[in-house]
Design an enzyme around this catalytic site. Structure first.
Site, short mmCIF file in Angstrom:
data_model
loop_
_atom_site.label_atom_id
_atom_site.label_comp_id
_atom_site.label_asym_id
_atom_site.label_seq_id
_atom_site.Cartn_x
_atom_site.Cartn_y
_atom_site.Cartn_z
N SER A 1 44.98 49.34 -81.14
CA SER A 1 45.03 48.44 -79.88
C SER A 1 45.78 47.54 -79.69
O SER A 1 46.22 46.86 -78.61
CB SER A 1 43.65 48.12 -79.29
N LYS B 1 49.12 47.96 -77.64
CA LYS B 1 48.97 47.94 -76.19
C LYS B 1 49.67 46.80 -75.53
O LYS B 1 50.20 46.87 -74.68
CB LYS B 1 47.65 47.78 -76.05
N TYR C 1 50.30 57.79 -76.63
CA TYR C 1 49.20 56.73 -76.73
C TYR C 1 49.05 56.86 -78.12
O TYR C 1 48.87 56.02 -78.95
CB TYR C 1 47.82 57.08 -75.92
N TYR D 1 38.60 42.44 -76.54
CA TYR D 1 37.51 43.17 -76.04
C TYR D 1 36.73 42.46 -75.02
O TYR D 1 36.72 41.44 -74.67
CB TYR D 1 36.92 44.30 -76.96
N VAL E 1 40.96 48.50 -83.89
CA VAL E 1 39.82 48.98 -84.69
C VAL E 1 40.13 49.18 -85.97
O VAL E 1 39.09 49.61 -86.67
CB VAL E 1 39.29 50.06 -83.91
#
Length: 313
Positions: A69, A72, A197, A249, A267
């Site tokens: 992530s 992103k 992705y 998060y 993660v």
């Protein structure tokens, strides 16, 4: 710069890493992507880089891991560079969710059905669909080239085993993508956007790569070691704001209180963080807390921030 801060970092960083390492035992390595489950539970590494090109590493800072992530942040920036704010934020929101990063619940509750922010999975899938290019391969090539430039590392590449593992097991992400397609939010087909992705999440880096990417953000889009502007300042402001409010998060508020720095986790155990105008920092520690963030990595960053009073707040 605080007097002797760099010298203190060089003197004590290894000690602080070893003090935080045992905390990994209280975490859990991600298992829902099978390849990630192979990471060593007690691994912990950090790399700090300053604008003069000086760097300090400790622990397993040279061990490779995938961005997950963390990527992103930079696909958001690329989409903003491709389309501008109005277009991007007509498809994805700007608010924290308070939910898990892979939650699908609020997609159906939101009206219109756009993801709450670009750093949760659903939002990042939408952003991935907005990257310019003729097809998935061309879009992925642009993303990889952009990441290589930011990291100053032309050797960055995909971990194909992780990519395949994510692609084969990413059923929840497919569910989100089909829902978004049904609502007219996606800019391309489901399999195309998921290929983009999964690929950018599986780009392999080390702590030094993250620190160099973070340093560009710390200096508002300019690489201080070359003087070259790589990102418009406004888009860095947007990215750093999301990092503070959503980057860890549903543990972002807790991290803002504990460390007070813009950060983005993944993660695989990676954390990219920065001290504005001073340092880029990359951390890895695969054992995660219940929020999906590196349990020892968070502790280490909070320790450094409190020792040197880095908090923005």
């Amino acid at each position: 710069m605080v007097v002797n801060e760099w010298d203190q970092l060089k003197l004590h960083l290894q000690e602080w890493v070893e003090e935080c390492r045992p905390i990994s035992a209280a975490g859990k390595v991600a298992e829902y992507i099978p390849e990630l489950s192979k990471a060593r539970q007690d691994m912990l590494g950090i790399h700090l880089r300053d604008p003069r090109g000086q760097s300090i590493s400790s622990g397993e800072a040279r061990t490779g891991f995938t961005m997950q992530s963390i990527s992103k942040v930079f696909t958001l920036i690329l989409a903003l560079m491709d389309h501008g704010e109005s277009a991007v934020f007509s498809k994805v929101g700007m608010e924290p969710t308070g939910d898990q990063f892979n939650s699908i619940m609020k997609l159906e509750l939101a009206q219109p059905a756009i993801p709450f922010n670009p750093l949760i999975n659903a939002g990042a899938i939408v952003v991935s669909s907005m990257i310019k290019g003729e097809n998935a391969e061309a879009k992925s090539a642009r993303i990889l080239s952009f990441f290589r430039e930011l990291a100053g590392n032309p050797g960055l590449d995909y971990d194909l085993q992780v990519y395949r593992s994510e692609s084969e097991t990413g059923h929840l992400n497919r569910s989100m993508a089909y829902f978004l397609l049904d609502k007219g939010i996606l800019g391309c087909g489901v399999e195309e956007v998921l290929d983009i992705y999964f690929r950018h999440c599986s780009i392999q880096v080390c702590c030094e790569d993250l620190a160099r990417m973070a340093l560009v953000l710390a200096f508002d889009g300019t690489d201080p070691t070359t003087g070259k502007t790589l990102i418009p300042r406004r888009y860095v402001q947007i990215a750093k704001t999301f990092m503070v409010t959503c980057g860890m998060y549903n543990g972002s508020g807790e991290f803002a209180i504990g460390a007070g720095l813009p950060a983005k986790s993944g993660v695989s155990g990676g954390i990219l963080t920065l001290v504005p105008g001073r340092y880029g920092i990359g951390v890895v520690g695969p054992a995660l807390n219940p929020k999906g963030n590196s349990i020892a990595g968070v502790q280490l960053i909070e320790r450094l921030s409190r020792t040197f009073d880095w908090s923005l707040f």
